[in-house]
Scaffold this active site. Structure first.
Site, PDB file in Angstrom:
ATOM      1  N   LYS A 105       0.849  -1.197   0.000  1.00 31.38           N
ATOM      2  CA  LYS A 105       0.000   0.000   0.000  1.00 31.38           C
ATOM      3  C   LYS A 105       0.875   1.235   0.000  1.00 31.38           C
ATOM      4  O   LYS A 105       2.023   1.199   0.457  1.00 31.38           O
ATOM      5  CB  LYS A 105      -0.884   0.027   1.245  1.00 31.38           C
ATOM      6  CG  LYS A 105      -2.149   0.854   1.075  1.00 31.38           C
ATOM      7  CD  LYS A 105      -3.177   0.078   0.296  1.00 31.38           C
ATOM      8  CE  LYS A 105      -4.460   0.829   0.119  1.00 31.38           C
ATOM      9  NZ  LYS A 105      -5.515  -0.085  -0.345  1.00 31.38           N
ATOM     10  N   GLY A 219     -17.125   7.884  -3.844  1.00 31.13           N
ATOM     11  CA  GLY A 219     -15.903   7.956  -4.655  1.00 31.13           C
ATOM     12  C   GLY A 219     -15.757   6.735  -5.545  1.00 31.13           C
ATOM     13  O   GLY A 219     -16.753   6.221  -6.079  1.00 31.13           O
ATOM     14  N   ASN A 220     -14.508   6.245  -5.684  1.00 35.70           N
ATOM     15  CA  ASN A 220     -14.200   5.111  -6.568  1.00 35.70           C
ATOM     16  C   ASN A 220     -15.080   3.890  -6.313  1.00 35.70           C
ATOM     17  O   ASN A 220     -15.309   3.079  -7.204  1.00 35.70           O
ATOM     18  CB  ASN A 220     -12.747   4.662  -6.357  1.00 35.70           C
ATOM     19  CG  ASN A 220     -11.753   5.693  -6.864  1.00 35.70           C
ATOM     20  OD1 ASN A 220     -12.098   6.552  -7.671  1.00 35.70           O
ATOM     21  ND2 ASN A 220     -10.517   5.623  -6.379  1.00 35.70           N
ATOM     22  N   ALA A 221     -15.550   3.731  -5.078  1.00 36.63           N
ATOM     23  CA  ALA A 221     -16.345   2.541  -4.739  1.00 36.63           C
ATOM     24  C   ALA A 221     -17.825   2.883  -4.552  1.00 36.63           C
ATOM     25  O   ALA A 221     -18.708   2.293  -5.190  1.00 36.63           O
ATOM     26  CB  ALA A 221     -15.775   1.894  -3.480  1.00 36.63           C
ATOM     27  N   GLY A 222     -18.115   3.851  -3.689  1.00 38.16           N
ATOM     28  CA  GLY A 222     -19.497   4.153  -3.302  1.00 38.16           C
ATOM     29  C   GLY A 222     -20.374   4.615  -4.452  1.00 38.16           C
ATOM     30  O   GLY A 222     -21.532   4.200  -4.587  1.00 38.16           O
TER      31      GLY A 222
HETATM   32  N1  GLU Z   1      -7.198   0.188  -3.827  1.00 40.19           N
HETATM   33  C1  GLU Z   1      -7.943  -0.993  -4.100  1.00 40.19           C
HETATM   34  C2  GLU Z   1      -8.013  -1.884  -2.868  1.00 40.19           C
HETATM   35  O1  GLU Z   1      -7.878  -1.430  -1.755  1.00 40.19           O
HETATM   36  C3  GLU Z   1      -7.399  -1.722  -5.301  1.00 40.19           C
HETATM   37  C4  GLU Z   1      -5.979  -2.151  -5.156  1.00 40.19           C
HETATM   38  C5  GLU Z   1      -5.375  -2.653  -6.464  1.00 40.19           C
HETATM   39  O2  GLU Z   1      -6.075  -2.686  -7.449  1.00 40.19           O
HETATM   40  O3  GLU Z   1      -4.197  -2.967  -6.430  1.00 40.19           O
HETATM   41  O4  GLU Z   1      -8.306  -3.036  -2.975  1.00 40.19           O
END
Ligand code: GLU
Length: 420
Positions: A105, A219-222
């Site tokens: 991360k 955002g990206n998910a919600g």
């Molecule tokens: N950020 C997303 C997660 O927490 C995707 C991570 C990725 O695609 O490497 O799963």
């Protein structure tokens, strides 16, 4: 007071699962800490000519099963502890999904709403220069996360390619389609969660057509979870919130109004789509399904007893604390754990990496059908593990079950490699 340090929480979850499954103490010891932690300080020339210094992190948590994998967050309250926790959760997520990645991360302490587009681009590029030695298609592969998107990934891929002297598409995933991102990656986190929701609702006997839903985060998910849950199942989203607050409407919120309000950088709270509510009220709304899709530590020991939903679908990473876990489980609320529910993002990232490595691209249908297979398989494995323990008279949560499967896989890989 409950300790909300995300890494302490991640370690406590690991310890609990390790105890239940009798994990080898040597494997346990390795898995309690990240394998590599990189901290960088990035001097950035701002638009006003003055230099500011931004701190960034990249944690490679474990790479026994493959290269590190995980997103990069831009957040004003980012900490190394949070990034370590998120790296651990990525390790379990990739192992449970059965994909050839370890966990990693990254993050930068910054408030992207206070940066110009030019400053954001320079910060993204300089961050990649700073961590460049520690990433790579076979080493550690970043992706989008909180406050980063396909554009951020494009700048980062471009910068890495300049560093190595050739186009290296597979160094990063979540890229735009025109530079060889994958079909379906943009909404894959939410799509994966929909397959899980379909399976979980079947088990619970919950009719998704008449279900009422609250979503924290847009955002990206919600945002895509809103779109998909209404389109695929006909469920009604009655409450939504973001950092600026939330809105509620008994008859269901209008998606287009929310998108229009947020596209210009505003909050859903000012969309006029419903009456204003706070983030706390959103979590306690009377709904069937609560989808935390923002950040960690939202359902805690102090509000878990006030949750009215029958099911919590953890689309964010780490939204439910260990104390809340216990309360939700005692209250019989089905809490579907984050690294099962939100694995769709990294699974399609894996597909993107595979396609980049092969220079051959799949259709959207192919991506979705492969994604469905992988997440449904994980869901069934988690349910079966819980049932197997129940048969031995041991009551475990779905999170414990997911941990047991993931830890077993990572431990086996470490064992085969001779790490213990
Ligand atoms: N950020 C997303 C997660 O927490 C995707 C991570 C990725 O695609 O490497 O799963």
């Amino acid at each position: 007071m409950e300790d909300l340090n995300p890494f302490k929480i991640a370690q406590a979850q690991l310890d609990e699962a390790a105890k239940i499954m009798n994990l080898d103490p040597q494997a346990h010891k390795i898995l309690r800490e990240p394998m590599q932690t990189v901290i960088v300080n990035i001097p950035l020339k701002m638009d006003n000519g003055k230099t500011e210094v931004f701190t960034g992190f990249r944690v490679l948590y474990n790479n026994a099963r493959g290269p590190g994998k995980g997103g990069i967050r831009f957040h004003p309250q980012e900490t190394l502890e949070t990034v370590k926790a998120l790296g651990a959760w990525m390790t379990w997520k990739c192992a449970l999904a059965g994909i050839q990645f370890g966990g990693a991360k990254g993050g930068i302490i910054c408030d992207p709403t206070k940066l110009s587009s030019g400053e954001l681009e320079r910060l993204s590029r300089d961050y990649i220069r700073a961590i460049g030695k520690f990433i790579g298609p076979k080493v550690d592969v970043p992706a989008p996360d909180v406050n980063t998107n396909a554009q951020t990934m494009a700048w980062m891929m471009d910068e890495y390619s300049k560093m190595v002297g050739y186009d290296e598409f597979s160094v990063i995933t979540g890229k735009p389609l025109e530079i060889w991102g994958s079909e379906g990656r943009f909404n894959s986190t939410a799509m994966g969660a929909m397959y899980i929701l379909r399976e979980a609702a079947k088990r619970m006997g919950l009719d998704l057509k008449t279900a009422r839903v609250a979503i924290q985060g847009f955002g990206n998910a919600g945002k895509f979870a809103f779109d998909l849950v209404t389109k695929l199942f006909g469920s009604k989203v009655v409450a939504v919130s973001d950092v600026g607050g939330g809105v509620y409407s008994e008859k269901g919120l209008d998606y287009d109004k929310l998108v229009a309000a947020t596209e210009k950088g505003g909050s859903v709270a000012d969309s006029g789509a419903g009456s204003k509510i706070t983030n706390e009220q959103l979590l306690e709304t009377n709904v069937d399904i609560l989808i935390p899709a923002a950040i960690e530590n939202q359902i805690t020991g102090s509000n878990a007893s006030k949750i009215k939903a029958k099911m919590v679908l953890e689309l964010a990473n780490g939204p439910v604390t260990p104390e809340a876990d216990k309360i939700l489980s005692q209250r019989g609320i089905m809490d579907l754990p984050d690294f099962l529910v939100n694995a769709g993002g990294v699974i399609v990232s894996y597909f993107e990496w595979v396609q980049n490595n092969e220079d051959y691209y799949w259709s959207l249908d192919e991506v979705y059908s492969r994604l469905d297979k992988l997440v449904t398989r994980s869901f069934n494995e988690v349910m079966k593990t819980q049932e197997d323990y129940k048969a031995k008279n041991v009551k475990i949560t779905l999170r414990d079950a997911a941990y047991i499967i993931a830890l077993d896989r990572v431990a086996m890989a470490m064992k085969s490699r001779g790490w213990y």
